[in-house]
Design an enzyme around this catalytic site. Structure first.
Site: not given
Length: 560
Positions: A122-124, A195, A474
């Site tokens: 995921c993102d971070k 996602c 985002s």
């Protein structure tokens, strides 16, 4: 092979104390003679992209054991950007990246691990793991968890978890009813994984593969596919080989690797957050931010856009994977790559791609180099009197008619204030929504202006308005937006001096962002500007607010 790191703490008789502690956990003499491989696992029951990492870790352990290594798993924190959206929790998301890097550094160094498998989706989490690898310079390999599958169709494309936010905007203007929204909530996220759109999570997994830090093809295998488990086993085997070969992250994560990642980011229209994280990774290997800015600007103009996936098209990450994924794109842009950059295989990326089985890419998703969507890249650097250090936009998510947009400012000192104005109908066509005091220090934490953009989309304003901010966006946002404006408002940047009614022009082809206010007038406003109070003085946010670098340098904690 040189002496392994772990041998320095496991030799008899001087290290019998250390050995006794390992034996208290069930390890025996034979096992402790093997390379000690850490598994940095960001598993949790709070993040869809991490939920399945426990089972994948077992496959990694199997591969390590088969290759003659000793596997030792440890936990790494990881927060969900989505669950943190729209409330104070988002302040913690970007700072968590530095905590993750520190976590991994601490565990690898404290226990003198010979190598480490980095598990995240995921993102971070992924950039934090990569920052740690760059900092440590030990054998390291990333195992992405893989993307989620898409949900049932909604508004002309397969739904995903962010579709709910767009639907909320539709509900507010009467385009759908509450039951439709409730049904979408049930169906948009069918299972675990990062996602299913091309947001920051999947962007960073793809960039890791382009940098050579994953096995070829590892980034986009969907989370629920059996191939994902097989990839985990192969990853476990390979890290042991990297230890025997003394193939460290420092030999892979070079300037050439960052060139390849930047090329890929632009060719595929990835998340603008990718730029922020590449700045931070570059800082870990000693590359100056000014050099990186020049690289991003130059390569962005020279790299054509070949791929459009959600949010730029109806195709999601599973479609991208089936179309050929990262290897197919890298083959298309091979003439533009640093071809001799090493990967975790121990070979140059050029050889990895030559060894990849020939599969014709799906041209609906991946275009050839001579027939791009655009002749320039999907991410762009803008400069001007509003952002002299540079800011970031995403042409691939903006309709061509809006690549030049000029409008009047509507200023808000924070995300919540702006969202209330949008939902109350106070934003009109031709407005430029200015959200400030959301930068690394001022936020603190450089929150994503995710909700504001989704509400503009849902209310039918995304093609008639723009949004600029010293915060972030985002990867799923679309519409005309510019983020990372630097210097930020809390540092006295020009964005703090904008007033309602000022005209702002965003000109992507020219690489410019302009506040149509004279230098004399801006200086007059600066004299009356009052530096805002620090929002956080203690804890993690206090530390981050005090030591975070500018977004133009990666917004990471720097003590120099």
């Amino acid at each position: 092979m040189n002496q392994r790191r772990s041998e320095k703490i496991l030799q008899r008789p001087d290290c019998s104390f250390n050995r006794s502690l390992f034996k208290s956990m069930g390890f025996d003499d034979e096992t402790m003679n093997k390379p000690v491989i850490g598994i940095a696992n960001s598993y949790s029951e709070l993040v869809p992209g991490s939920l399945h990492l426990r089972s994948l870790a077992e496959a990694v352990k199997r591969g390590i054991s088969e290759a003659g290594g000793m596997a030792v798993e440890f936990g790494v924190i990881g927060a969900c950007d989505g669950i943190a959206q729209g409330h104070a929790g988002m302040h913690y998301i970007l700072p968590s990246r530095d905590l993750i890097a520190n976590d991994v550094e601490t565990m690898v160094q404290a226990h003198k691990l010979d190598g480490v498998v980095l598990m995240g989706s995921c993102d971070k989490i992924v950039p934090g793991l990569l920052m740690a690898a760059a900092r440590l310079d030990v054998p390291a390999i990333l195992l992405p968890g893989g993307p989620m599958q898409g949900g049932l169709p909604f508004d002309g494309r397969p739904s995903d978890t962010t579709t709910v936010s767009e639907a909320l905007g539709m509900l507010k203007v009467g385009r759908i009813d509450e039951q439709t929204l409730a049904d979408l909530e049930e169906d948009c996220g069918p299972g675990c994984g990062s996602c299913s759109f091309y947001g920051t999570a999947n962007t960073m997994c793809c960039l890791a593969e382009a940098m050579g830090m994953t096995l070829p093809g590892a980034a986009l295998i969907p989370a629920v596919y059996a191939e994902r488990t097989r990839c985990a086993t192969r990853t476990g085997r390979r890290i042991v080989g990297m230890v025997h070969e003394s193939l460290t992250a420092g030999k892979i994560m070079t300037r050439d690797a960052l060139v390849n990642a930047t090329r890929f980011l632009n060719a595929t229209g990835g998340s603008t957050n990718g730029i922020l994280h590449l700045y931070a990774i570059a800082a870990e290997i000693g590359i100056d931010s000014d050099e990186m800015t020049e690289m991003f600007d130059t390569l962005g103009r020279q790299t054509p856009l070949l791929v459009k996936v959600n949010p730029a098209s109806p195709y999601n990450m599973e479609d991208f994977y089936r179309a050929g994924g990262v290897p197919a794109v890298l083959k298309e842009i091979m003439p533009l790559l640093a071809r001799q950059a090493l990967t975790v295989t121990g070979q140059p990326i050029e050889q990895d791609l030559a060894d990849d089985h020939d599969r014709q890419p799906d041209r609906r998703v991946i275009r050839p180099l001579d027939d791009p969507y655009m002749n320039f890249g999907g991410v762009a650097i803008l400069r001007g009197n509003l952002s002299p250090e540079g800011c970031i936009t995403k042409p691939s998510a903006i309709i061509p008619e809006m690549h030049v947009f000029s409008g009047q400012a509507r200023c808000y000192d924070g995300e919540e204030e702006a969202e209330q104005a949008i939902l109350a109908g106070r934003i009109q066509p031709g407005d430029v929504v200015v959200i400030r005091y959301e930068g690394p220090k001022g936020g603190p934490g450089m929150r994503e202006m995710y909700g504001a953009m989704k509400y503009l989309y849902g209310m039918g304003l995304s093609r008639e308005t723009a949004l600029i901010t010293d915060g972030r966006f985002s990867g799923t946002n679309n519409g005309c937006f510019v983020g990372h404006i630097s210097p930020e408002a809390a540092e006295g940047g020009a964005i703090a001096l904008v007033r309602d009614g000022d005209r702002i022009t965003i000109d992507i082809p020219a690489g410019a962002i302009t506040l149509h206010v004279s230098g004399e007038e801006l200086e007059k406003r600066r004299q009356s500007w009052i530096k805002p109070p620090i929002k956080a003085t203690g804890g993690v946010l206090g530390l981050y607010s005090r030591f975070a670098s500018s977004a133009s340098k990666g917004a990471s904690i720097r003590f120099d």
